[in-house]
Design a protein around this motif. Structure first.
Motif, short mmCIF file in Angstrom:
data_model
loop_
_atom_site.label_atom_id
_atom_site.label_comp_id
_atom_site.label_asym_id
_atom_site.label_seq_id
_atom_site.Cartn_x
_atom_site.Cartn_y
_atom_site.Cartn_z
N PRO A 172 1.01 -1.45 0.25
CA PRO A 172 -0.20 0.09 -0.04
C PRO A 172 0.35 1.15 -0.17
CG PRO A 172 0.35 -1.21 2.02
CD PRO A 172 0.97 -1.60 1.46
N VAL A 173 0.21 2.06 -0.49
CA VAL A 173 1.65 3.49 -0.87
C VAL A 173 0.46 4.78 -0.99
CG1 VAL A 173 3.10 2.40 -2.19
CG2 VAL A 173 1.39 3.10 -3.31
N ILE A 174 0.64 5.92 -0.60
CA ILE A 174 -0.06 7.27 -0.54
C ILE A 174 1.07 8.07 -0.92
CG2 ILE A 174 0.44 7.56 1.51
CD1 ILE A 174 -1.95 8.36 2.21
N GLY A 175 0.41 9.20 -0.96
CA GLY A 175 1.31 9.77 -2.01
C GLY A 175 0.21 11.48 -2.26
N GLY A 176 1.06 12.98 -2.14
CA GLY A 176 0.20 13.98 -2.40
C GLY A 176 0.13 14.32 -0.91
N ALA A 177 -0.83 15.02 -0.93
CA ALA A 177 -0.92 15.88 0.20
C ALA A 177 -1.54 14.60 1.39
CB ALA A 177 -2.79 16.92 0.14
N LEU A 178 -1.80 13.67 0.70
CA LEU A 178 -2.71 12.81 1.63
C LEU A 178 -1.33 11.77 2.51
CD1 LEU A 178 -5.07 10.82 0.25
CD2 LEU A 178 -5.34 11.76 1.60
N ARG A 179 0.20 12.38 2.07
CA ARG A 179 1.30 11.82 2.63
C ARG A 179 1.09 12.75 4.08
NH1 ARG A 179 5.96 13.80 -1.50
NH2 ARG A 179 4.53 15.42 -1.37
#
Length: 301
Positions: A172-179
């Motif tokens: 699972p990965v997360i990017g953008g402002a959700l980081r």
């Protein structure tokens, strides 16, 4: 048997009506009907019921529409191969899931071209079920796919050889402002938007079976988007539109740069193998299997 008969039959199946089918084929309805009768004479079976006021297509024909499409495509490819034949050129057709096309095939292709400069590839992309069907029909000589370790390899007969290019992980990965929502513990809010896989896709089945958070709609509180295309999922995750599961090989550069954050230490990972299947009866596919299995660190079967 004439190729135009198969095209006529396919148009008839699509339209379900003789008049509309004839119009699409740019001929009169009587001429179209004669061509259908020619196909029936060659087949030795009646495919239209003309006894009623309306013409009805037999179930035997409609149930084989996919096979007719595949046959038309293969005949067209055969005609092209013969017309454009070059003795020093070899084309290998591969059915491949979308994810390994992006994550592993470029490196495989480079190594193959170094060994065989005249080699060409034709890639047919699809979900796993479609790829297996293409491979079994003989539309392609090879199959490239991911296989989850917990699920095991696909079951084929003795005419099919299996090799392994290498291993990977679904993470699972997360990017953008959700980081910036990632806590020190590695947790993210339960209602974080998720870019999920369809539950009937291969990755969806793997993630759902193991109840992985944010993997499918059933295990996500806020599914933002559903897609079976890992490359599209990666772009959505990079924009900060949701957390999603990707093969590590597709995300490692972005993780190293900080554009994506791996959540594997908190939400787990799914071990994958990059598997290659080949028809044992084709010499070039066997040669490639040996090359790829050796360079990829796997063992041909």
């Amino acid at each position: 048997m004439q190729l135009q008969w198969l095209n006529d039959v396919l148009v008839l199946l699509e339209e379900g009506n003789m008049s509309r089918a004839a119009a699409r084929r740019n001929i009169t309805q009587p001429a179209f009907s004669r061509r259908i009768r020619g196909f029936e004479d060659w087949l030795g079976v009646t495919i239209l019921d003309r006894r009623t006021n309306r013409v009805e297509i037999s179930e035997a024909l409609s149930s084989n529409e996919d096979e007719i499409r595949a046959l038309i495509r293969r005949l067209g490819e055969l005609r092209t191969k013969i017309a454009q034949f070059a003795p020093t050129r070899t084309t290998v057709e591969i059915a491949a899931q979308h994810a390994p096309i992006f994550s592993t095939f470029p490196d495989m292709a480079l190594r193959a071209r170094r060994a065989f400069p005249g080699l060409q590839f034709r890639i047919r992309a699809g979900n796993l079920n479609d790829c297996v069907s293409m491979f079994l029909r003989g539309d392609t000589g090879m199959l490239l796919c991911y296989e989850a370790e917990r699920v095991g390899p696909l079951a084929f007969g003795p005419d099919v050889r299996r090799g392994r290019w290498g291993t990977d992980y679904l993470i699972p990965v997360i990017g953008g402002a959700l980081r910036y929502t990632v806590r020190d513990t590695g947790d993210i809010p339960a209602d974080t938007p998720a870019i999920v896989y369809p539950e009937d896709s291969y990755f969806g089945q793997v993630l759902s079976r193991n109840e992985r958070a944010f993997g499918t709609s059933g295990f996500s509180a806020n599914p933002f988007s559903v897609t079976a295309f890992s490359s599209g999922l990666r772009e959505l995750a990079l924009k900060g539109l949701g957390v999603g599961w990707l093969p590590f090989s597709m995300a490692h550069r972005e993780i190293e740069s900080g554009a994506l954050i791996s959540l594997a230490h908190r939400y787990g990972q799914e071990p994958l193998e990059v598997a290659i299947y080949a028809d044992r009866r084709a010499e070039m596919t066997q040669t490639l299997m040996t090359l790829w299995a050796a360079e990829g660190g796997g063992q041909p079967g």
